[in-house]
Design a protein around this motif. Structure first.
Motif, PDB file in Angstrom:
ATOM      1  N   TRP A  37       0.835  -1.197   0.000  1.00  0.00           N
ATOM      2  CA  TRP A  37       0.000   0.000   0.000  1.00  0.00           C
ATOM      3  C   TRP A  37       0.868   1.243   0.000  1.00  0.00           C
ATOM      4  N   ALA A  38       0.401   2.270  -0.677  1.00  0.00           N
ATOM      5  CA  ALA A  38       1.056   3.581  -0.691  1.00  0.00           C
ATOM      6  C   ALA A  38      -0.056   4.621  -0.809  1.00  0.00           C
ATOM      7  N   SER A  39       0.347   5.877  -0.874  1.00  0.00           N
ATOM      8  CA  SER A  39      -0.622   6.949  -1.107  1.00  0.00           C
ATOM      9  C   SER A  39       0.035   8.011  -1.979  1.00  0.00           C
ATOM     10  N   ILE A  40      -0.776   8.760  -2.658  1.00  0.00           N
ATOM     11  CA  ILE A  40      -0.261   9.828  -3.519  1.00  0.00           C
ATOM     12  C   ILE A  40       0.137  10.988  -2.629  1.00  0.00           C
ATOM     13  N   GLN A  41       1.372  11.462  -2.777  1.00  0.00           N
ATOM     14  CA  GLN A  41       1.863  12.500  -1.871  1.00  0.00           C
ATOM     15  C   GLN A  41       1.859  13.896  -2.477  1.00  0.00           C
ATOM     16  N   ARG A  42       1.376  14.048  -3.675  1.00  0.00           N
ATOM     17  CA  ARG A  42       1.368  15.358  -4.332  1.00  0.00           C
ATOM     18  C   ARG A  42      -0.057  15.796  -4.662  1.00  0.00           C
ATOM     19  N   ASP A  43      -0.220  17.100  -4.823  1.00  0.00           N
ATOM     20  CA  ASP A  43      -1.523  17.625  -5.230  1.00  0.00           C
ATOM     21  C   ASP A  43      -1.855  17.250  -6.671  1.00  0.00           C
ATOM     22  N   GLU A  44      -0.821  17.013  -7.461  1.00  0.00           N
ATOM     23  CA  GLU A  44      -0.995  16.605  -8.862  1.00  0.00           C
ATOM     24  C   GLU A  44       0.047  15.535  -9.160  1.00  0.00           C
ATOM     25  N   ALA A  45      -0.407  14.349  -9.541  1.00  0.00           N
ATOM     26  CA  ALA A  45       0.486  13.227  -9.818  1.00  0.00           C
ATOM     27  C   ALA A  45       0.089  12.592 -11.148  1.00  0.00           C
ATOM     28  N   PHE A  46       1.092  12.348 -11.978  1.00  0.00           N
ATOM     29  CA  PHE A  46       0.854  11.815 -13.317  1.00  0.00           C
ATOM     30  C   PHE A  46       1.014  10.302 -13.343  1.00  0.00           C
ATOM     31  N   ALA A  47       0.059   9.633 -13.963  1.00  0.00           N
ATOM     32  CA  ALA A  47       0.144   8.195 -14.191  1.00  0.00           C
ATOM     33  C   ALA A  47       0.347   7.993 -15.686  1.00  0.00           C
ATOM     34  N   ARG A  48       1.338   7.218 -16.019  1.00  0.00           N
ATOM     35  CA  ARG A  48       1.729   7.018 -17.420  1.00  0.00           C
ATOM     36  C   ARG A  48       1.408   5.609 -17.897  1.00  0.00           C
ATOM     37  N   ALA A  49       1.469   5.444 -19.216  1.00  0.00           N
ATOM     38  CA  ALA A  49       1.191   4.156 -19.847  1.00  0.00           C
ATOM     39  C   ALA A  49       2.296   3.140 -19.582  1.00  0.00           C
ATOM     40  N   GLN A  56       3.233   8.157 -22.565  1.00  0.00           N
ATOM     41  CA  GLN A  56       2.105   9.093 -22.512  1.00  0.00           C
ATOM     42  C   GLN A  56       1.488   9.136 -21.113  1.00  0.00           C
ATOM     43  N   ILE A  57       1.110  10.338 -20.681  1.00  0.00           N
ATOM     44  CA  ILE A  57       0.364  10.487 -19.442  1.00  0.00           C
ATOM     45  C   ILE A  57      -1.066  10.035 -19.723  1.00  0.00           C
ATOM     46  N   GLU A  58      -1.523   9.047 -18.959  1.00  0.00           N
ATOM     47  CA  GLU A  58      -2.878   8.524 -19.139  1.00  0.00           C
ATOM     48  C   GLU A  58      -3.862   9.121 -18.151  1.00  0.00           C
ATOM     49  N   TRP A  59      -3.361   9.533 -16.997  1.00  0.00           N
ATOM     50  CA  TRP A  59      -4.258  10.058 -15.992  1.00  0.00           C
ATOM     51  C   TRP A  59      -3.510  11.026 -15.102  1.00  0.00           C
ATOM     52  N   VAL A  60      -4.184  12.093 -14.684  1.00  0.00           N
ATOM     53  CA  VAL A  60      -3.624  13.042 -13.726  1.00  0.00           C
ATOM     54  C   VAL A  60      -4.465  12.933 -12.462  1.00  0.00           C
ATOM     55  N   MET A  90       3.640   5.307 -12.154  1.00  0.00           N
ATOM     56  CA  MET A  90       3.895   6.582 -11.499  1.00  0.00           C
ATOM     57  C   MET A  90       5.320   6.576 -10.948  1.00  0.00           C
ATOM     58  N   HIS A  91       6.010   7.717 -11.053  1.00  0.00           N
ATOM     59  CA  HIS A  91       7.353   7.817 -10.485  1.00  0.00           C
ATOM     60  C   HIS A  91       7.250   7.722  -8.963  1.00  0.00           C
ATOM     61  N   SER A  92       8.216   7.063  -8.354  1.00  0.00           N
ATOM     62  CA  SER A  92       8.164   6.843  -6.909  1.00  0.00           C
ATOM     63  C   SER A  92       8.173   8.132  -6.099  1.00  0.00           C
ATOM     64  N   ASN A  93       8.681   9.237  -6.662  1.00  0.00           N
ATOM     65  CA  ASN A  93       8.698  10.488  -5.899  1.00  0.00           C
ATOM     66  C   ASN A  93       7.308  11.113  -5.753  1.00  0.00           C
ATOM     67  N   MET A  94       6.319  10.541  -6.410  1.00  0.00           N
ATOM     68  CA  MET A  94       4.944  11.026  -6.270  1.00  0.00           C
ATOM     69  C   MET A  94       4.155  10.204  -5.258  1.00  0.00           C
ATOM     70  N   LEU A  95       4.830   9.209  -4.666  1.00  0.00           N
ATOM     71  CA  LEU A  95       4.161   8.306  -3.736  1.00  0.00           C
ATOM     72  C   LEU A  95       4.762   8.390  -2.341  1.00  0.00           C
ATOM     73  N   SER A  96       3.945   8.077  -1.368  1.00  0.00           N
ATOM     74  CA  SER A  96       4.350   8.030   0.029  1.00  0.00           C
ATOM     75  C   SER A  96       3.972   6.671   0.598  1.00  0.00           C
ATOM     76  N   ARG A  97       4.703   6.199   1.584  1.00  0.00           N
ATOM     77  CA  ARG A  97       4.343   4.952   2.270  1.00  0.00           C
ATOM     78  C   ARG A  97       3.348   5.212   3.397  1.00  0.00           C
ATOM     79  N   LYS A  98       2.957   6.461   3.582  1.00  0.00           N
ATOM     80  CA  LYS A  98       1.964   6.806   4.599  1.00  0.00           C
ATOM     81  C   LYS A  98       0.671   6.082   4.272  1.00  0.00           C
ATOM     82  N   ARG A  99       0.120   5.359   5.246  1.00  0.00           N
ATOM     83  CA  ARG A  99      -1.085   4.572   5.011  1.00  0.00           C
ATOM     84  C   ARG A  99      -2.340   5.431   5.125  1.00  0.00           C
TER      85      ARG A  99
END
Length: 162
Positions: A37-49, A56-60, A90-99
């Motif tokens: 489990w992880a969580s998104i740590q940014r206000d805007e995080a890009f998910a790519r193909a 390509q960015i598939e989802w923001v 998603m690049h790991s710098n956009m994720l947090s291990r905070k549950r």
């Protein structure tokens, strides 16, 4: 799935979100076996193909603290699954291990103790994100903007084994 309730909330929602104060670096994430489990740590995080910035960015995602499941790793990239089952990289710098967890019931009951007979503290609607505490006997501690209590584990996504 683009029309799902969560996608609409991810892009435009402003539901209660608990603040996160500590973020673990990507190095710590690299040591963990998938899935986790992880969580998104940014206000805007890009998910790519795929697992590179050239894909390509598939989802923001515009939903800081949204829980995600990391299902694969490739270097500094993580393939994530969101609460609707959608996957992307998603690049790991956009994720947090905070549950964190997100409510999936139409209305969830937050109780003072981990049992149905405990005092009802407040209710949460579907799509509320909160910090996840300890889970025991099918109940989890759940904290939304410093309002906390216990919620049934089957009413949230992000708890239990990934």
């Amino acid at each position: 799935m683009q029309g799902s309730w969560l996608k609409r909330l991810v892009l435009g929602g402003c539901l209660a979100v608990a603040p996160l104060s500590l973020v673990q670096p990507a190095q710590a994430q690299a040591e963990v076996k998938t899935p986790y489990w992880a969580s998104i740590q940014r206000d805007e995080a890009f998910a790519r193909a795929g697992p590179m910035a050239t894909y390509q960015i598939e989802w923001v995602f515009r939903r800081k603290n949204l829980p995600v499941k990391v299902v694969k790793r490739y270097g500094e990239w993580r393939q994530i699954e969101d609460p609707d089952g959608w996957t992307g990289w998603m690049h790991s710098n956009m994720l947090s291990r905070k549950r964190t967890a997100i409510t999936k019931s139409t209305v969830g009951a937050i109780r003072s103790a981990p049992r149905d007979s405990a005092k009802l503290m407040w209710r949460v609607e579907r799509g509320v994100v909160g910090l996840l505490g300890d889970c025991e006997s099918g109940w989890c501690e759940f904290d939304v903007e410093e309002r906390n209590g216990w919620i049934r584990q089957d009413q949230i996504w992000g708890a239990g084994e990934p």
